[in-house]
Design an enzyme around this catalytic site. Structure first.
Site, mmCIF file in Angstrom:
data_model
loop_
_atom_site.group_PDB
_atom_site.id
_atom_site.type_symbol
_atom_site.label_atom_id
_atom_site.label_comp_id
_atom_site.label_asym_id
_atom_site.label_seq_id
_atom_site.Cartn_x
_atom_site.Cartn_y
_atom_site.Cartn_z
ATOM 1 N N GLU A 264 1.537 2.556 4.218
ATOM 2 C CA GLU A 264 0.164 2.688 3.739
ATOM 3 C C GLU A 264 -0.627 3.380 4.845
ATOM 4 O OE1 GLU A 264 -1.053 -0.985 0.952
ATOM 5 O OE2 GLU A 264 -0.289 -1.604 2.895
ATOM 6 N N SER B 155 -1.379 -5.473 9.554
ATOM 7 C CA SER B 155 -1.115 -5.706 8.138
ATOM 8 C C SER B 155 -2.275 -6.433 7.472
ATOM 9 C CB SER B 155 0.175 -6.520 7.973
ATOM 10 O OG SER B 155 0.087 -7.702 8.729
ATOM 11 N N HIS C 106 0.400 1.432 8.098
ATOM 12 C CA HIS C 106 1.048 0.135 7.877
ATOM 13 C C HIS C 106 2.486 0.311 7.379
ATOM 14 C CE1 HIS C 106 1.271 -3.761 5.357
ATOM 15 N NE2 HIS C 106 1.744 -3.951 6.555
ATOM 16 N N ASN D 141 0.024 -5.827 0.493
ATOM 17 C CA ASN D 141 -0.020 -7.249 0.847
ATOM 18 C C ASN D 141 -0.983 -8.022 -0.045
ATOM 19 O OD1 ASN D 141 1.929 -7.249 2.730
ATOM 20 N ND2 ASN D 141 0.564 -7.082 4.494
#
Ligand SMILES: C[C@H](O)CC(=O)SCCNC(=O)CCNC(=O)[C@H](O)C(C)(C)COP(=O)(O)OP(=O)(O)OC[C@H]1O[C@@H](n2cnc3c(N)ncnc32)[C@H](O)[C@@H]1OP(=O)(O)O
Length: 715
Positions: A460, A427, A448, A498
């Site tokens: 992702e 991540s 991800h 993120n």
């Protein structure tokens, strides 16, 4: 010109009306079909040899997917939308008033206006096909069933069931539909038409009545009882939507008025409310998500490069993420997955993760124990690199440790085939760094997932400079088979989701340090439209996890990512969140003992750890300001990601934020939201905060340029 409605007469007196919109993969209802369907209905009425009518779809796997959403999108005024609804009412009333029995034979998706069409028939039979789903998902588009659904559905299945269907948009499988009285019979697809014909030959019959409990009958059968249902539904809706979605209250009003004043009045109310909703900004935003996701389904992520077939997958690591990834690979994609972990415990975690999910399906009668066992047999485990030579893709979900990941890249290159893809679920680590250990970097990619894997729709897909187009296309197709919506993003710390989340969370932590209470922060952002507030989210994700990402982002992306001091203090007090029962809220027996109720309670001792006394009030203005400070950070960073090419388009940015973080869908995603407020307005807000709180609020260049030139992201 090819026709949409084709009428065929059988010798037994039953006519088959097949709907098949030429050149389209799916049937949808459009205003332009009006004259044709009116003509067909007139022909049926005039032909006394027709003793019954069966309505069926000419499409292989779908009945009717509802009104054409593009047609609704093209409505310029509420009057245009009202006319569409009224046109539907007229046609469906005509169909319902035919003297001969009319049976809907449903195979595949029967949604929205499609179900409303079926409801106007006298009886319904559906196939057992796994693609057969029935529902009124209009609420998910910020709309209500505008083809008579708010009136006919409660009359058929009862007010409580109808409200539940319309307010959630849930789709029913054949057996559920039968149980609820939505259809009269469920049969294998091979005998669907013949069964419908037999039903028609039996003459006009009332739909099957389903048994209701005494309480339901008492509530639904009297005006005071119905008022209780409507009031209760209204309260639940308010609690869930915080006034951000206008459709649910309008749905309740249509049913309330229709049940009190009759069908004709109900249809009038329905057309008016439908019209207002079609031109509402909330529906426009929600429709944009439908168009965005539909468009994305066709994209390979790598132009016209064809994906390779994935016959077998391997998952490294049997933890929460690994278990989830293996589970969606076997149960959704139906691809065999071999899980490798260093410990037997890790392997049994992965197996029990998948088993629990499947067994839930058995308990809810969505699947048989045999299907569960079959799907379980697709998952195998190993503590060594055995039985994986033929794996087409390996997804690693081990600790965030670059050395460990390098080792895995080497192991996989040694043990698997030349084309085996190495997908990392990191991540935070840049994929290019992971690929440094590879002799075939073109096979290395990021994939991800978000936790919990089986629930979160987004992944992702992260390509680094050397990732091959084939690797991208294959990974995108693999994720899609797992039921995910993949967005392809460029490599870089935090990728997209993120990265925008980190600034939002940091701002929430900053507000906490300024004296905002935990509840107040959470309430403010939930009221804004997020599914949970930032403090709850931090507890869920893990305060330690959040704290680990910030320094990486700060070192790669700059000072604005510097986390407020709160994190260090919390970690020094061993507060990791829900996982160790110690965070912003109370968990487990402590919470129960002290308060003997289920509601989540703040662990007040957190304030002493942070060395502060909360001073926040619950005033509405204050709550808006709190939400705005967190959200504008997210918006500004989302635009930066676009500016830097991390995301390919505003559409991807919107879908990524909604599906990955739960950005309020009624706002259409960060980019849609910026368009609706105007870039100039956002820049002004950011600059005000910049003057007050510092440079972390500096608007990015792209935003400033857009503000100066009055530009927007979408047409
Ligand atoms: C008056 C009424 O009450 C108002 C309404 O009915 S509003 C509409 C309510 N209906 C819906 O919300 C259903 C929307 N559709 C879906 O959810 C999904 O398309 C589905 C579950 C039916 C099928 O999904 P899937 O098999 O993945 O196919 P998907 O790629 O989405 O759709 C296939 C094609 O049908 C189109 N389509 C499906 N439903 C559509 C709709 N209601 N309007 C316009 N186009 C639609 C898609 O755009 C796509 O077109 P394309 O092939 O040209 O790209």
């Amino acid at each position: 010109m090819e026709k949409t409605f084709n009428l065929a007469r059988r010798e037994d007196g039953i006519a088959i009306l097949t709907m098949d919109v030429p050149g389209e993969t799916m049937n949808t209802l459009r205003a332009e079909f009006g004259p044709e369907i009116n003509q067909v209905l007139a022909e049926i009425k005039a032909d006394s040899s027709i003793k019954g009518l069966v309505l069926i779809s000419g499409k292989k796997d779908s009945f009717v997917a509802g009104a054409d959403i593009s047609m609704l999108d093209a409505c310029k005024t509420a009057a245009d939308a009202k006319q569409l609804s009224q046109q539907g009412h007229v046609v469906f009333n005509e169909l319902e008033s035919l003297k001969i029995p009319v049976i809907a034979a449903i195979n595949g998706a029967c949604l929205g206006g499609g179900l409303e069409l079926a409801l106007a028939c006298h009886q319904r039979v559906c196939s057992l096909n796994s693609k057969t789903m029935m529902g009124v998902p209009e609420v998910q588009l910020g709309l209500l069933p505008g083809g008579g659904g708010t009136q006919r559905l409660p009359r058929l299945v009862g007010i409580t069931t109808a409200l539940d269907m319309m307010l959630t948009g849930k789709q029913l499988r054949p057996k559920q539909a039968l149980k609820m009285g939505l259809v009269d019979d469920v049969v294998p697809e091979s005998i669907l038409l013949e069964t419908a014909v037999e039903m028609a030959l039996k003459g006009k019959r009332a739909p099957k009545k389903v048994k209701k409990s005494l309480v339901t009958r008492l509530l639904e059968g009297t005006p005071p009882g119905r008022n209780i249902i409507f009031d209760q539904a209204g309260k639940q809706v308010e609690k869930k939507t915080h006034g951000n979605y206008p459709a649910p209250a309008k749905i309740i009003d249509c049913v309330r008025q229709g049940m009190a004043k009759g069908l004709t009045k109900g249809l009038e109310v329905e057309a008016n409310h439908f019209a207002d909703l079609v031109v509402s900004k909330e529906s426009e935003a929600l429709r944009s998500i439908f168009f965005g996701t539909t468009e994305m389904k066709k994209e390979t992520g790598a132009g016209d490069v064809e994906p390779r077939k994935v016959h077998k997958a391997m998952v490294l690591g049997g933890g929460l993420m690994g278990g989830g990834i293996a589970s969606v690979t076997t149960t959704k994609a139906k691809i065999p997955a071999r899980v490798k972990d260093i410990s037997e415990q890790g392997l049994s975690n992965a197996l029990s993760y998948a088993y629990k999910l499947l067994d839930k399906g058995v308990k809810r009668r969505h699947m048989t124990p045999a299907v569960r066992d079959n799907l379980m047999s697709l998952m195998t485990t190993t503590t060594e690199y055995k039985g994986i030579k033929d794996a087409d893709i390996v997804v690693e979900a081990v600790f965030e440790d670059l050395k460990l990941k390098h080792q895995m890249v080497k192991d996989v290159e040694r043990e698997c085939g030349e084309n085996t893809i190495f997908a990392s679920n990191t991540s935070s680590l840049p994929i290019s760094q992971i690929a440094e250990a590879a002799s075939r970097p073109e096979n290395v990619i990021g994939l991800h997932y978000f936790s919990p894997v089986e629930k979160m729709p987004l992944v992702e897909v992260i390509a680094h400079e050397k990732t091959s187009a084939e690797t991208i296309a294959t990974t995108v197709a693999f994720a899609r088979k797992q039921g995910k919506t993949p967005i392809v993003v460029q490599d870089g710390a935090g990728f997209y989701v993120n990265r925008i989340l980190a600034l939002y969370m940091n701002e929430a932590a900053q507000l906490l340090l300024e004296g905002q209470s935990v509840e107040h922060l959470d309430k403010a952002l939930v009221k804004f439209g997020f599914p949970v507030g930032p403090m709850t989210l931090l507890d869920e994700v893990g305060i330690d996890v959040g704290a680990k990402i910030s320094p990486i982002l700060e070192s790669e992306l700059g000072e604005r990512f510097k986390a407020p001091a709160a994190f260090d203090k919390l970690l020094a007090d061993d507060r990791k969140g829900r996982k160790n029962g110690k965070g912003f809220y109370l968990y487990g027996s402590k919470a129960k003992q002290r308060f003997k109720k289920k509601a989540k309670l703040v662990d007040e001792s957190v304030y002493a750890v942070l060395g502060l006394t909360p001073t926040s009030t619950d005033s509405n203005n204050d709550s808006q300001d709190v939400a705005q400070r967190c959200v504008v950070q997210m918006l500004n960073e989302a635009v930066r990601c676009l500016e830097e090419g991390i995301i390919a388009s505003p559409r991807d940015g919107d879908i990524g934020a909604i599906f990955g973080i739960g950005f309020p869908p009624f706002l259409g995603g960060p980019f849609h939201y910026i368009d609706s407020m105007g870039a100039a307005e956002l820049v002004a807000v950011l600059e005000t905060y910049q003057a007050k709180f510092g440079d972390r609020f500096t608007p990015c260049d792209r935003l400033k340029e857009m503000a100066e030139n009055g530009l927007s992201f979408f047409e």
